[in-house]
Motif scaffolding. Structure first.
Motif, PDB file in Angstrom:
ATOM      1  N   LEU A 443       0.835  -1.201   0.000  1.00 25.72           N
ATOM      2  CA  LEU A 443       0.000   0.000   0.000  1.00 25.72           C
ATOM      3  C   LEU A 443       0.867   1.246   0.000  1.00 25.72           C
ATOM      4  O   LEU A 443       0.612   2.200  -0.752  1.00 25.72           O
ATOM      5  CB  LEU A 443      -0.919  -0.010   1.222  1.00 25.72           C
ATOM      6  CG  LEU A 443      -1.659   1.295   1.544  1.00 25.72           C
ATOM      7  CD1 LEU A 443      -2.579   1.693   0.407  1.00 25.72           C
ATOM      8  CD2 LEU A 443      -2.439   1.153   2.856  1.00 25.72           C
ATOM      9  N   ALA A 444       1.899   1.267   0.831  1.00 26.33           N
ATOM     10  CA  ALA A 444       2.758   2.446   0.950  1.00 26.33           C
ATOM     11  C   ALA A 444       3.387   2.821  -0.386  1.00 26.33           C
ATOM     12  O   ALA A 444       3.552   4.000  -0.697  1.00 26.33           O
ATOM     13  CB  ALA A 444       3.847   2.203   1.988  1.00 26.33           C
ATOM     14  N   ALA A 445       3.739   1.828  -1.205  1.00 20.50           N
ATOM     15  CA  ALA A 445       4.375   2.094  -2.488  1.00 20.50           C
ATOM     16  C   ALA A 445       3.457   2.869  -3.422  1.00 20.50           C
ATOM     17  O   ALA A 445       3.930   3.577  -4.320  1.00 20.50           O
ATOM     18  CB  ALA A 445       4.793   0.786  -3.149  1.00 20.50           C
ATOM     19  N   ARG A 446       2.141   2.752  -3.220  1.00 21.13           N
ATOM     20  CA  ARG A 446       1.178   3.425  -4.103  1.00 21.13           C
ATOM     21  C   ARG A 446       0.701   4.760  -3.533  1.00 21.13           C
ATOM     22  O   ARG A 446       0.018   5.514  -4.207  1.00 21.13           O
ATOM     23  CB  ARG A 446      -0.031   2.506  -4.334  1.00 21.13           C
ATOM     24  CG  ARG A 446       0.332   1.204  -5.042  1.00 21.13           C
ATOM     25  CD  ARG A 446       0.656   1.432  -6.496  1.00 21.13           C
ATOM     26  NE  ARG A 446       1.228   0.245  -7.126  1.00 21.13           N
ATOM     27  CZ  ARG A 446       1.508   0.173  -8.429  1.00 21.13           C
ATOM     28  NH1 ARG A 446       1.266   1.203  -9.207  1.00 21.13           N
ATOM     29  NH2 ARG A 446       2.045  -0.920  -8.924  1.00 21.13           N
ATOM     30  N   LEU A 447       1.046   5.042  -2.280  1.00 25.89           N
ATOM     31  CA  LEU A 447       0.649   6.305  -1.668  1.00 25.89           C
ATOM     32  C   LEU A 447       1.559   7.436  -2.136  1.00 25.89           C
ATOM     33  O   LEU A 447       2.775   7.270  -2.236  1.00 25.89           O
ATOM     34  CB  LEU A 447       0.714   6.209  -0.147  1.00 25.89           C
ATOM     35  CG  LEU A 447      -0.414   5.460   0.569  1.00 25.89           C
ATOM     36  CD1 LEU A 447      -0.058   5.247   2.030  1.00 25.89           C
ATOM     37  CD2 LEU A 447      -1.737   6.213   0.447  1.00 25.89           C
ATOM     38  N   VAL A 448       0.983   8.582  -2.406  1.00 25.82           N
ATOM     39  CA  VAL A 448       1.749   9.798  -2.677  1.00 25.82           C
ATOM     40  C   VAL A 448       1.020  10.938  -1.972  1.00 25.82           C
ATOM     41  O   VAL A 448      -0.199  11.066  -2.076  1.00 25.82           O
ATOM     42  CB  VAL A 448       1.889  10.060  -4.190  1.00 25.82           C
ATOM     43  CG1 VAL A 448       0.547  10.033  -4.902  1.00 25.82           C
ATOM     44  CG2 VAL A 448       2.586  11.397  -4.436  1.00 25.82           C
ATOM     45  N   THR A 449       1.755  11.728  -1.215  1.00 25.01           N
ATOM     46  CA  THR A 449       1.140  12.844  -0.499  1.00 25.01           C
ATOM     47  C   THR A 449       1.559  14.162  -1.133  1.00 25.01           C
ATOM     48  O   THR A 449       2.595  14.255  -1.794  1.00 25.01           O
ATOM     49  CB  THR A 449       1.549  12.849   0.986  1.00 25.01           C
ATOM     50  OG1 THR A 449       2.973  12.998   1.089  1.00 25.01           O
ATOM     51  CG2 THR A 449       1.117  11.558   1.666  1.00 25.01           C
ATOM     52  N   CYS A 450       0.753  15.171  -0.933  1.00 25.14           N
ATOM     53  CA  CYS A 450       1.116  16.514  -1.394  1.00 25.14           C
ATOM     54  C   CYS A 450       0.460  17.536  -0.475  1.00 25.14           C
ATOM     55  O   CYS A 450      -0.541  17.252   0.187  1.00 25.14           O
ATOM     56  CB  CYS A 450       0.731  16.744  -2.855  1.00 25.14           C
ATOM     57  SG  CYS A 450      -0.918  16.217  -3.324  1.00 25.14           S
ATOM     58  N   SER A 451       1.037  18.713  -0.430  1.00 27.60           N
ATOM     59  CA  SER A 451       0.501  19.776   0.419  1.00 27.60           C
ATOM     60  C   SER A 451       0.986  21.123  -0.095  1.00 27.60           C
ATOM     61  O   SER A 451       2.022  21.213  -0.760  1.00 27.60           O
ATOM     62  CB  SER A 451       0.942  19.590   1.878  1.00 27.60           C
ATOM     63  OG  SER A 451       2.339  19.792   1.995  1.00 27.60           O
ATOM     64  N   PRO A 452       0.235  22.193   0.199  1.00 29.43           N
ATOM     65  CA  PRO A 452       0.627  23.539  -0.224  1.00 29.43           C
ATOM     66  C   PRO A 452       1.451  24.236   0.862  1.00 29.43           C
ATOM     67  O   PRO A 452       0.978  25.168   1.512  1.00 29.43           O
ATOM     68  CB  PRO A 452      -0.720  24.230  -0.457  1.00 29.43           C
ATOM     69  CG  PRO A 452      -1.616  23.600   0.553  1.00 29.43           C
ATOM     70  CD  PRO A 452      -1.124  22.185   0.763  1.00 29.43           C
ATOM     71  N   ASP A 453       2.668  23.746   1.075  1.00 29.04           N
ATOM     72  CA  ASP A 453       3.588  24.335   2.041  1.00 29.04           C
ATOM     73  C   ASP A 453       3.104  24.171   3.489  1.00 29.04           C
ATOM     74  O   ASP A 453       3.400  24.989   4.344  1.00 29.04           O
ATOM     75  CB  ASP A 453       3.823  25.828   1.738  1.00 29.04           C
ATOM     76  CG  ASP A 453       5.092  26.346   2.392  1.00 29.04           C
ATOM     77  OD1 ASP A 453       6.085  25.586   2.446  1.00 29.04           O
ATOM     78  OD2 ASP A 453       5.100  27.496   2.857  1.00 29.04           O
TER      79      ASP A 453
END
Length: 793
Positions: A443-453
């Protein structure tokens, strides 16, 4: 009318000299023949929708013949020469008939659809990759947002390729947009993102027809727009004039002719397009000009002069082909292509032509100009003709292999860790993501996170330390040897967190495209974005657009509500619970306890990046809650039952049967301690209060809506509303939420119970938590008072 560029970073094509001859591989005559057919078909598609089928409602069907006409040559140059099968194109919303006309000639659209524009089951009003029957790469319609989608898709593809070697290769990501779309802030937020300057696969083409919906644009300020793109690292190409008029510019009087045409206001130029041909010379000379200019203008026939003033770069097919083929592949390119709105139509250049429809006589006039037999309006080219053979070759060149889906990814239902200490749901999310790397690596391999700073302030630090930050290119970490650093910010192509600037529109734009990789390239990603909850409203339209276009993702709004008391009203969200409940294609969650978050988040992740999947929105808090309040069962069977209840939308915390309730308290999220305490106080006053903890008012509402329907709606919560509020156990309800109270008001209709909805209806202010809850009437005293009143005490 057309201002000359001054920046040295701006490339000029066919503007200062006669254009170069067309490349030998381009048969401009065949392209022009196809262009005339596409012009006719695009206009006829709109005409058939408005005059060719019954309309009993009296509501105008509409369409955009003029906006389509200005794009015809640009799109013909792309589809019939420059595009490759691996390229992806975002088409200007009002040019959808051109896309369908081209797809029809390429054999990608059945003739039966040509009369179905804006009809049920037919061609959509604007391009839709999920609802149109032919190939559409990007849904557009939200002005500016669809254009930037190709940019975010380029980043999503780069990310996917850097992590999964079997991801198919992509080509260029092309956006076709109108000049009026450059007024949209979403455009400039995307253009200015630092990573974009490295995306050589980006090509934007601006249809510079100098008209918006209501008017002729009085001053396009082309130099300013060129400079803004150039300053962001883009190659800027401007196509002002075609080869025919450029040849005239080289003749005696030509420089003066060019100055006259470029210096006249846009409105004057547009008006000149509308007058009879014999008046054009007088309008150019306008009682002035040198002898050489007069000699040049008067030496031209009416037809030649009319052709010259209309000979803009955006309508010169060989010039367009040469430009698209020669675009820089080391940095993004924007092409400003001057065009005429309504080019070739009777409404050409009219200031009010945006939604104007050609009359029947005007359609016959267009058919004659395009060489069309009106008894066979949908005729394609004979297979043995030059145009027919080109259509066949291009159809073969643009064909794409079927997408091979990713092998199933194992998503656990629970990580199995006990939750014993008080913790906020925001902090619990950070721990959950960090634990997944060890406990569920697939599962972790398919997770991608993003954020606006806001990665660190939304508790993504542990995840980032374990997985790293993704970047278009490797960056040296100058703080790698700093022992005091807590957050290790190592940027490389192997990282799994993408950081953006403070631009929430960019965040959800990227989120949506990361959420389409499973359908575009067969690589499943589970994108998770964290955003301050008050700013969900700012990102709402592009977030909704991403879901509409098929992007599946998880948006986390945190921290939320007036629970963020010291931050004051500017950072306190009120309407987001309702937004989440109302958003199509998305399930909204607001778990109170860490265990509930773990269960619901993993459940939501299992639904992302799969056919028939759905997006999710989590509303989290920074207020630590004691897990003891959840009274989580220890017995494995009962624990699994609680998990199923939590993922269905909610559960009862009370130990007594629902039939014994004098009043039922319904709480959501961070206010569960107040709800539980109010039940204790009521018990001291002899009032038996049931306690219901909702993890997803959204799912409970869906269960309520599904009641009594003959058909099912695929509601994943089943009949949770009956489980929580059984029909045989009617009791007054008090609902409590750190958000607008109307979000839960539908519960009154479940059994016809009397109800009091407590929540936040006004802007907040800086205070401590107790004062904030008392101010908005969501404290223990207010809950108790509402319950006693309903119970008749």
């Amino acid at each position: 009318m057309i201002a000359p560029p001054s920046s040295p970073a701006i490339v000029k094509r066919a503007a200062d000299s006669a254009s170069a001859p067309a490349p030998s591989s381009v048969d401009s005559g065949v392209l022009r023949e196809i262009s005339r057919r596409v012009l006719w078909l695009s206009a006829a598609i709109v005409d058939a929708a408005n005059r060719g089928r019954p309309n009993h409602s009296g509501v105008k069907v509409g369409g955009h013949q003029a906006s389509s006409a200005s794009m015809v040559d640009i799109m013909v140059a792309l589809w019939f020469h420059s595009l490759r099968g691996e390229d992806r194109v975002s088409v200007k919303p009002h040019s959808s008939p051109v896309l369908h006309a081209i797809n029809y000639l390429l054999g990608d659209l059945d003739e039966s659809y040509l009369t179905t524009l804006r009809a049920k089951g037919g061609l959509q009003s604007y391009p839709s990759r999920l609802k149109d029957p032919d190939t559409v790469d990007f849904s557009t319609g939200s002005v500016g947002i669809g254009a930037t989608a190709a940019l975010w898709a380029a980043i999503a593809h780069r990310y996917t390729r850097s992590h999964f070697a079997d991801t198919p290769v992509a080509g260029r990501f092309v956006s076709l947009l109108g000049d009026a779309e450059l007024d949209e802030g979403a455009i400039w937020e995307a253009v200015a993102d630092p990573q974009v300057a490295s995306l050589g696969e980006l090509l934007w083409v601006v249809d510079l027809n100098r008209q918006s919906l209501d008017r002729v644009v009085p001053d396009i300020q082309i130099e300013r727009l060129q400079g803004m793109f150039a300053a962001a690292g883009w190659q800027v190409v401007t196509l002002k004039w075609g080869r025919f008029v450029c040849d005239l510019f080289e003749r005696p009087g030509g420089r003066e002719l060019r100055s006259r045409l470029e210096e006249m206001p846009n409105e004057e130029y547009q008006r000149m397009l509308r007058v009879p041909g014999e008046e054009v010379a007088d309008r150019i000379l306008s009682g002035q000009g040198s002898v050489e200019l007069r000699d040049l203008v008067t030496s031209l026939t009416t037809v030649e002069l009319g052709r010259a003033v209309r000979d803009l770069g955006g309508h010169d097919l060989p010039l367009l082909v040469d430009t698209f083929d020669g675009a820089n592949d080391h940095r993004p390119t924007v092409v400003f292509a001057y065009t005429i709105k309504g080019r070739g139509l009777a409404t050409e250049g009219h200031p009010n032509n945006h939604s104007a429809l050609l009359t029947e006589p005007q359609m016959r006039q267009l058919a004659e100009a395009c060489g069309i037999d009106t008894t066979d309006p949908w005729a394609t080219f004979p297979a043995e003709s030059d145009a027919g053979r080109l259509c066949t070759r291009r159809a073969e060149a643009l064909a794409r292999p079927a997408t091979t889906p990713t092998d199933p990814v194992s998503v656990p239902t629970s990580l199995g860790h006990p939750h014993r200490k008080p913790v906020s749901t925001q902090a619990a999310l950070g721990r959950l993501l960090a634990d997944v790397v060890r406990d569920a690596p697939e599962l972790a391999a398919r997770l991608v996170t993003c954020s606006p700073d806001v990665a660190s302030s939304t508790n993504l630090g542990g995840w980032i330390n374990k997985t790293g930050v993704w970047s278009v290119k490797e960056r040296h970490d100058w703080f790698a040897d700093d022992r005091e650093r807590v957050l290790r910010w190592s940027e490389s192509e192997s990282g799994q967190h993408i950081e953006l600037g403070i631009a929430e529109v960019n965040l959800v734009g990227l989120l949506g495209e990361l959420g389409t990789t499973w359908s575009r390239w067969g690589q499943r990603l589970i994108p998770v974005a964290t955003i301050y909850d008050p700013f969900v409203s700012r990102a709402l339209e592009p977030w909704s657009y991403g879901i509409y276009a098929g992007g599946q993702s998880i948006l986390v709004g945190t921290p939320s509500g007036v629970t963020l008391a010291p931050e004051g009203g500017a950072h306190q969200s009120i309407t987001t619970p309702s937004i989440g409940l109302e958003q199509p294609g998305c399930i909204a969650w607001e778990p109170a306890f860490a265990q509930d978050l773990e269960w619901t988040f993993l459940h939501a992740a299992s639904q992302v990046g799969v056919p028939g999947g759905t997006s999710a929105y989590f509303r989290l808090s920074t207020r630590p809650l004691d897990p003891e309040l959840a009274n989580t069962p220890q017995d494995p069977a009962l624990l699994e039952r609680r998990r199923r209840q939590a993922t269905a939308g909610g559960y009862r915390l009370s130990n007594h049967p629902a039939a014994e309730d004098d009043v039922t308290l319904v709480g959501v999220g961070v206010l569960m301690p107040e709800v539980v305490e109010a039940a204790r106080v009521l018990a001291e006053h002899g009032v038996t209060a049931g306690v219901v903890c909702l993890t997803s008012p959204d799912l409970v509402f869906r269960s309520f809506q599904q009641r009594g329907r003959r058909e099912t709606t695929g509601n994943p919560s089943g009949d949770v509303v009956e489980d929580l509020f059984p029909a045989h156990a009617a009791a007054p309800l008090v609902t409590v939420q750190d958000g607008h109270p109307h979000t839960l008001s539908f519960l009154a209709g479940v059994r016809g119970d009397r109800i009091r909805c407590l929540g936040v209806t006004d802007f907040g202010q800086s205070s401590d938590l107790d004062d904030a809850y008392a101010l908005h009437g969501i404290d223990v005293t207010s809950i108790t008072d509402a319950a006693l009143t309903l119970a008749g005490r």
